[in-house]
Enzyme design. Sequence first.
Site, short mmCIF file in Angstrom:
data_model
loop_
_atom_site.label_atom_id
_atom_site.label_comp_id
_atom_site.label_asym_id
_atom_site.label_seq_id
_atom_site.Cartn_x
_atom_site.Cartn_y
_atom_site.Cartn_z
N ASP A 37 -0.68 78.17 29.20
CA ASP A 37 0.12 77.81 28.03
C ASP A 37 1.33 78.71 28.00
O ASP A 37 1.32 79.80 28.58
CB ASP A 37 -0.69 77.98 26.74
CG ASP A 37 -0.13 77.17 25.57
OD1 ASP A 37 0.98 77.47 25.12
OD2 ASP A 37 -0.80 76.22 25.12
N ASP A 63 5.27 78.17 31.94
CA ASP A 63 6.27 77.18 31.54
C ASP A 63 6.07 76.00 32.50
O ASP A 63 6.37 76.11 33.69
CB ASP A 63 7.68 77.76 31.66
CG ASP A 63 8.78 76.74 31.40
OD1 ASP A 63 8.47 75.54 31.20
OD2 ASP A 63 9.96 77.13 31.41
N VAL A 64 5.56 74.91 32.00
CA VAL A 64 5.19 73.79 32.88
C VAL A 64 6.38 73.10 33.51
O VAL A 64 6.21 72.26 34.40
CB VAL A 64 4.32 72.76 32.12
CG1 VAL A 64 2.95 73.32 31.81
CG2 VAL A 64 5.02 72.27 30.85
N ASN A 90 -1.72 68.44 29.81
CA ASN A 90 -1.73 68.28 28.36
C ASN A 90 -0.49 68.82 27.68
O ASN A 90 -0.11 68.33 26.61
CB ASN A 90 -2.97 68.97 27.79
CG ASN A 90 -2.89 69.10 26.28
OD1 ASN A 90 -3.08 68.13 25.55
ND2 ASN A 90 -2.61 70.32 25.80
N TYR A 154 10.49 60.81 22.38
CA TYR A 154 9.06 61.07 22.55
C TYR A 154 8.35 59.83 23.10
O TYR A 154 7.56 59.91 24.04
CB TYR A 154 8.45 61.50 21.22
CG TYR A 154 6.99 61.86 21.28
CD1 TYR A 154 6.57 63.01 21.94
CD2 TYR A 154 6.02 61.08 20.65
CE1 TYR A 154 5.23 63.37 22.00
CE2 TYR A 154 4.69 61.41 20.70
CZ TYR A 154 4.29 62.56 21.37
OH TYR A 154 2.96 62.90 21.41
N LYS A 158 6.38 59.54 26.72
CA LYS A 158 4.96 59.21 26.81
C LYS A 158 4.73 57.87 27.52
O LYS A 158 3.71 57.67 28.18
CB LYS A 158 4.32 59.21 25.42
CG LYS A 158 4.24 60.60 24.80
CD LYS A 158 3.46 61.58 25.69
CE LYS A 158 3.22 62.91 25.02
NZ LYS A 158 2.42 63.83 25.87
N ILE A 189 -3.88 62.96 15.72
CA ILE A 189 -4.92 63.96 15.87
C ILE A 189 -4.48 65.21 15.10
O ILE A 189 -3.32 65.61 15.17
CB ILE A 189 -5.16 64.32 17.35
CG1 ILE A 189 -5.36 63.03 18.18
CG2 ILE A 189 -6.35 65.25 17.49
CD1 ILE A 189 -6.56 62.20 17.80
N THR A 191 -3.62 68.33 14.94
CA THR A 191 -3.26 69.45 15.81
C THR A 191 -1.93 70.02 15.33
O THR A 191 -1.21 69.41 14.54
CB THR A 191 -3.08 68.98 17.26
OG1 THR A 191 -1.91 68.15 17.36
CG2 THR A 191 -4.30 68.22 17.75
#
Length: 269
Positions: A37, A63-64, A90, A154, A158, A189, A191
Amino acid sequence: MGLLDGRVAVVTGAGSGIGRAAAEALAKEGAAVFATDIDPEGLEVTASNIAAAGGKVETKQQDVTDEALWDTVMEETEAKLGRPSILVNNAGIAIGGAIPDFSLEDWKTQMSVNVDSVFLGTRAAIRRMQEGGGSIINISSVAGLRGAPGLSAYCTSKGAVRLFTKAAAVECGRAGWPIRVNSVHPGIIDTPIWQKSITRLGEGMPILPDVPVGANALDADTLGAQASPMGRPGRPDEVADLIVYLASDKSSYINGQELVVDGAMTAGG
């Protein structure tokens, strides 16, 4: 005996929300988890939870969107835990805003975190799973299945994850690599993404087509009650249970699919 005994899983965005729930659920079923993360404090909590439950976990700040770091993550995973056979892509963000006011910089940031990272992670995983096999699980969203006002970037990101997943699954199958690739599409969800990420939607624009404009538009409980026929938001563990299933041999013939976890939110007209 757990469903995932002897497996090694890499989970991005594991410092909170669905990522944390997935890391904990995978570990509970016997997988050794390499959790990453951008938030080291969140990772520490996740690691503590897994360790306290008797699970095996290693962590790394990541950092993805950093291409070179993906090789480091996979190398460290193999050195510390063994060859990765599960990847959960994720990590993600949501940047809201009306199209006329949306900046190209924000658009590129949205795509980099949500799309580029999935490509980089999937590529790195495929390179290491071609012989031993594995399961790649890409976290998309119901926003990748339909449009939503104020979330054009977004939704685009996705939707790209959805189709990239299908292409990767077909490519792996045709190449004879024993790798399954599926996408998971959560609805609302409960979160931190609702509180921390979608911060730029004005009160004059609803976050979802079937949720009316209101002062509580970013509250997960309100969104869940109004958008889902079940009258509530989902829990991270309810998504994590599906992730565990897709990571296990129980789903051995499920490949290239989009699996929705939304409390019937997208089932109606």
